[in-house]
Design an enzyme around this catalytic site. Structure first.
Site, PDB file in Angstrom:
ATOM      1  N   HIS A 317       7.141  -4.843   9.307  1.00  0.00           N
ATOM      2  CA  HIS A 317       7.480  -4.044  10.482  1.00  0.00           C
ATOM      3  C   HIS A 317       8.954  -4.235  10.785  1.00  0.00           C
ATOM      4  O   HIS A 317       9.483  -5.334  10.614  1.00  0.00           O
ATOM      5  CB  HIS A 317       6.634  -4.498  11.688  1.00  0.00           C
ATOM      6  CG  HIS A 317       6.613  -3.492  12.779  1.00  0.00           C
ATOM      7  ND1 HIS A 317       7.590  -3.432  13.736  1.00  0.00           N
ATOM      8  CD2 HIS A 317       5.740  -2.484  13.033  1.00  0.00           C
ATOM      9  CE1 HIS A 317       7.317  -2.427  14.550  1.00  0.00           C
ATOM     10  NE2 HIS A 317       6.210  -1.832  14.149  1.00  0.00           N
ATOM     11  N   ASP A 374      -1.533  -0.772  11.297  1.00  0.00           N
ATOM     12  CA  ASP A 374      -2.237   0.138  10.397  1.00  0.00           C
ATOM     13  C   ASP A 374      -3.185  -0.571   9.429  1.00  0.00           C
ATOM     14  O   ASP A 374      -3.937   0.086   8.720  1.00  0.00           O
ATOM     15  CB  ASP A 374      -1.221   0.955   9.570  1.00  0.00           C
ATOM     16  CG  ASP A 374      -0.483   1.957  10.440  1.00  0.00           C
ATOM     17  OD1 ASP A 374      -1.135   2.573  11.288  1.00  0.00           O
ATOM     18  OD2 ASP A 374       0.735   2.107  10.265  1.00  0.00           O
TER      19      ASP A 374
HETATM   20  N1  ACO Z   1       5.637  -4.673   0.804  1.00  0.00           N
HETATM   21  C1  ACO Z   1       6.560  -5.316   0.041  1.00  0.00           C
HETATM   22  N2  ACO Z   1       7.795  -5.656   0.462  1.00  0.00           N
HETATM   23  C2  ACO Z   1       8.128  -5.336   1.714  1.00  0.00           C
HETATM   24  C3  ACO Z   1       7.236  -4.667   2.569  1.00  0.00           C
HETATM   25  C4  ACO Z   1       5.944  -4.350   2.087  1.00  0.00           C
HETATM   26  N3  ACO Z   1       5.061  -3.730   2.844  1.00  0.00           N
HETATM   27  N4  ACO Z   1       7.829  -4.464   3.757  1.00  0.00           N
HETATM   28  C5  ACO Z   1       9.075  -4.975   3.661  1.00  0.00           C
HETATM   29  N5  ACO Z   1       9.240  -5.512   2.424  1.00  0.00           N
HETATM   30  C6  ACO Z   1      10.435  -6.237   1.942  1.00  0.00           C
HETATM   31  C7  ACO Z   1      11.539  -5.286   1.563  1.00  0.00           C
HETATM   32  O1  ACO Z   1      11.471  -4.927   0.191  1.00  0.00           O
HETATM   33  C8  ACO Z   1      12.777  -6.098   1.896  1.00  0.00           C
HETATM   34  O2  ACO Z   1      12.945  -7.034   0.864  1.00  0.00           O
HETATM   35  P1  ACO Z   1      14.468  -7.504   0.432  1.00  0.00           P
HETATM   36  O3  ACO Z   1      15.030  -8.164   1.641  1.00  0.00           O
HETATM   37  O4  ACO Z   1      14.259  -8.390  -0.737  1.00  0.00           O
HETATM   38  O5  ACO Z   1      15.189  -6.216   0.090  1.00  0.00           O
HETATM   39  C9  ACO Z   1      12.362  -6.877   3.136  1.00  0.00           C
HETATM   40  O6  ACO Z   1      10.939  -7.003   3.042  1.00  0.00           O
HETATM   41  C10 ACO Z   1      12.739  -6.195   4.446  1.00  0.00           C
HETATM   42  O7  ACO Z   1      12.180  -4.891   4.424  1.00  0.00           O
HETATM   43  P2  ACO Z   1      12.937  -3.588   4.926  1.00  0.00           P
HETATM   44  O8  ACO Z   1      12.415  -2.414   4.169  1.00  0.00           O
HETATM   45  O9  ACO Z   1      14.406  -3.805   4.938  1.00  0.00           O
HETATM   46  O10 ACO Z   1      12.430  -3.544   6.437  1.00  0.00           O
HETATM   47  P3  ACO Z   1      12.444  -2.296   7.382  1.00  0.00           P
HETATM   48  O11 ACO Z   1      12.454  -2.821   8.761  1.00  0.00           O
HETATM   49  O12 ACO Z   1      13.529  -1.348   6.998  1.00  0.00           O
HETATM   50  O13 ACO Z   1      11.048  -1.552   7.076  1.00  0.00           O
HETATM   51  C11 ACO Z   1       8.742  -0.992   7.115  1.00  0.00           C
HETATM   52  C12 ACO Z   1       9.895  -1.712   7.829  1.00  0.00           C
HETATM   53  C13 ACO Z   1       9.146   0.450   6.780  1.00  0.00           C
HETATM   54  C14 ACO Z   1       7.551  -0.940   8.072  1.00  0.00           C
HETATM   55  C15 ACO Z   1       8.373  -1.786   5.831  1.00  0.00           C
HETATM   56  O14 ACO Z   1       7.952  -3.080   6.173  1.00  0.00           O
HETATM   57  C16 ACO Z   1       7.296  -1.068   5.011  1.00  0.00           C
HETATM   58  O15 ACO Z   1       7.639  -0.202   4.202  1.00  0.00           O
HETATM   59  N6  ACO Z   1       5.978  -1.431   5.182  1.00  0.00           N
HETATM   60  C17 ACO Z   1       4.915  -0.743   4.495  1.00  0.00           C
HETATM   61  C18 ACO Z   1       4.573   0.573   5.195  1.00  0.00           C
HETATM   62  C19 ACO Z   1       3.848   0.350   6.500  1.00  0.00           C
HETATM   63  O16 ACO Z   1       2.882  -0.410   6.595  1.00  0.00           O
HETATM   64  N7  ACO Z   1       4.323   1.063   7.526  1.00  0.00           N
HETATM   65  C20 ACO Z   1       3.715   1.007   8.866  1.00  0.00           C
HETATM   66  C21 ACO Z   1       4.590   0.246   9.809  1.00  0.00           C
HETATM   67  S1  ACO Z   1       3.839   0.152  11.397  1.00  0.00           S
HETATM   68  C22 ACO Z   1       4.110   1.683  12.029  1.00  0.00           C
HETATM   69  O17 ACO Z   1       5.056   2.358  11.778  1.00  0.00           O
HETATM   70  C23 ACO Z   1       3.091   2.202  12.900  1.00  0.00           C
END
Ligand code: ACO
Length: 440
Positions: A317, A374
């Site tokens: 998140h 979710d």
């Molecule tokens: N699976 C694997 N790796 C992940 C995940 C995941 N679900 N989420 C984050 N990471 C990793 C990223 O690759 C990144 O790694 P790095 O630092 O080595 O590059 C690090 O964790 C930080 O992630 P970011 O993408 O920079 O975080 P951001 O805040 O931009 O994204 C998001 C948040 C979009 C929710 C992300 O965690 C994600 O894609 N999750 C999966 C989709 C999801 O469940 N979305 C629902 C969110 S809740 C909502 O909106 C209602």
């Protein structure tokens, strides 16, 4: 409710740049969150800020929702979400978000009566459903129907958006009530069954379940445990401050379009798999794991592989760096629903195993990736009989009061501005047109 109170100025920060010192005000909100006010930065220094994804940018001041992602705290208008989920109903929370306080008895009654009165949609709109191709995604139908409401309720026109604010009760109840009907109708369309009209004797969630699951040949009795679970789910989704879809509602609303158009922008943003669409992706991912023999390790390895765009849906998140408080309540509600219905869902076992493995894996621990809202919600919806393609629609029904409250707050803000960020241009510098025949 008026505009949010302005955050108090508590001092200045200094920026040393280009041999000069610039003072930038530091402001503090009621929960002691601090921000650097850069609104005059460009005038003073010629600089703009660069912040991809607005990771570190406050786009507004708001008194609706407080979220502390480090501590796992979520409050609507000051009330902890755990208390509201346990003791309140969705309709009451909707009132709270939009009006800023809990309703008194007679206000609650009036609000419920209005919701009942406005639950039907114009009969001509039912024709639209009929012309969608089979298997249309319900989010496509929902977004088109919501923007279409503006043609059926002409007082919501572009010209009188300010007047809309005076009709907010009607607007809010209309939208809240009709979105539920549109959602149920889009499901009925997708399975080829006749629409079931809303009933005046049923409460908000029971009415929705009845429109979804009763039919002329199949009487349906609403199970109170499912009705309660639906209330809890909708309350937990009701607002989440400046998330992607809410920011879309505020941004589109800042062009002074009508509320239906602004909310439609929110619905479209919510559809994305990185946002509200993740609940559909989670179930599809769990089903995939089940097909592969239940080996959760394989998907975990895929999610960690930087060359693979795959992400573990339902984890991570932007703001929570701790367990999402909503996920904890949803997990508990999930167990209650499955027990009540005496369902043993193998996807729940897979989900719990996945969560356990993730919690001990250094990749996820270091990045503070926890289950989000979710992750478990889809298992409850499945148990209720709601199909996977409707999961994000359920999220939209829940989020609607938050979108309306945030839209209203932004429109009433004396510092209202059209949203228009800057950029740093990185394309070619000036070059001149060469006629086609000379280009070789
Ligand atoms: N699976 C694997 N790796 C992940 C995940 C995941 N679900 N989420 C984050 N990471 C990793 C990223 O690759 C990144 O790694 P790095 O630092 O080595 O590059 C690090 O964790 C930080 O992630 P970011 O993408 O920079 O975080 P951001 O805040 O931009 O994204 C998001 C948040 C979009 C929710 C992300 O965690 C994600 O894609 N999750 C999966 C989709 C999801 O469940 N979305 C629902 C969110 S809740 C909502 O909106 C209602």
């Amino acid at each position: 409710m008026g505009a949010p109170p302005v955050a108090a100025k508590i001092g200045d920060a200094e920026l040393h740049y280009d041999g000069r010192v610039f003072k930038l005000p530091v402001v503090e909100g009621t929960e002691h969150e601090r921000a650097l006010d850069i609104s005059r930065l460009r005038d003073q220094t010629g600089l703009v800020t660069l912040d991809y994804g607005y990771k570190n940018t406050g786009s507004c001041q708001s008194e609706i929702t407080y979220l502390d992602g480090e501590q796992g705290v979520l409050r609507y208008r000051g009330y902890p979400v755990e208390e509201l989920a346990e003791k309140s109903r969705f309709v009451e929370v909707a009132y709270l978000l939009v009006h800023g306080r809990l309703p008194r008895k007679e206000e609650q009654q009036k609000f419920s009566d209005l919701l009942t009165r406005h639950s039907m949609i114009h009969e001509d709109m039912t024709q639209f459903f009929k012309n969608y191709p089979e298997h249309s995604h319900p989010m496509a139908i929902l977004s088109a129907m919501v923007v279409s409401l503006s043609s059926f309720y002409p007082e919501m026109s572009q010209d009188n958006v300010d007047e809309e604010l005076t009709h907010i009760d009607i607007t809010t109840t209309r939208l809240l009530s009709k979105l539920r009907t549109v959602a149920a109708f889009s499901y009925k369309k997708s399975i080829g069954e006749p629409f079931v009209y809303p009933r005046h004797d049923l409460k908000y969630c029971a009415n929705f379940l009845n429109m979804m699951f009763s039919s002329p040949v199949r009487p349906y009795e609403v199970n109170p445990v499912l009705e309660r679970a639906l209330n809890v789910l909708l309350i937990l989704h009701a607002d989440h401050e400046q998330n992607c879809s809410t920011s879309a509602v505020r941004a589109v609303g800042s062009a002074k379009v009508n509320l239906y158009a602004a909310v439609t922008a929110g619905i479209c943003a919510l559809w994305g798999p990185l946002h509200g669409g993740a609940n559909q992706e989670v179930i599809e991912m769990l089903e995939e794991i089940q097909k592969m023999g239940g080996d959760v390790k394989k998907v975990i390895e895929r999610a960690k592989d930087k060359k693979d765009p795959f992400r573990l849906y339902g984890f991570g998140h932007r703001v929570y760096k701790n367990y999402d408080p909503r996920a904890r309540i949803i997990k508990k509600t999930c167990m209650e629903v499955l027990n009540e219905l005496k369902i043993k869902d193998p996807l729940l076992d897979i989900a719990m195993e996945l969560e356990e493995c993730v919690q001990t894996d250094p990749y996820f621990v270091e990045r503070k990736l926890y289950p989000n809202v979710d992750f478990y919600s889809g298992i409850i919806y499945r148990a209720m009989g709601i199909p996977v393609s409707m999961f994000t629609v359920m999220f939209a029904i829940g989020r609607l009061p938050g979108w309306i409250a945030q839209w209203k707050e932004s429109q009433e803000d004396p510092d209202f501005k059209i949203q228009r960020p800057r950029q740093i241009y990185t394309g070619p510098t000036v070059r001149h047109y060469v006629p086609l025949e000379e280009r070789g």
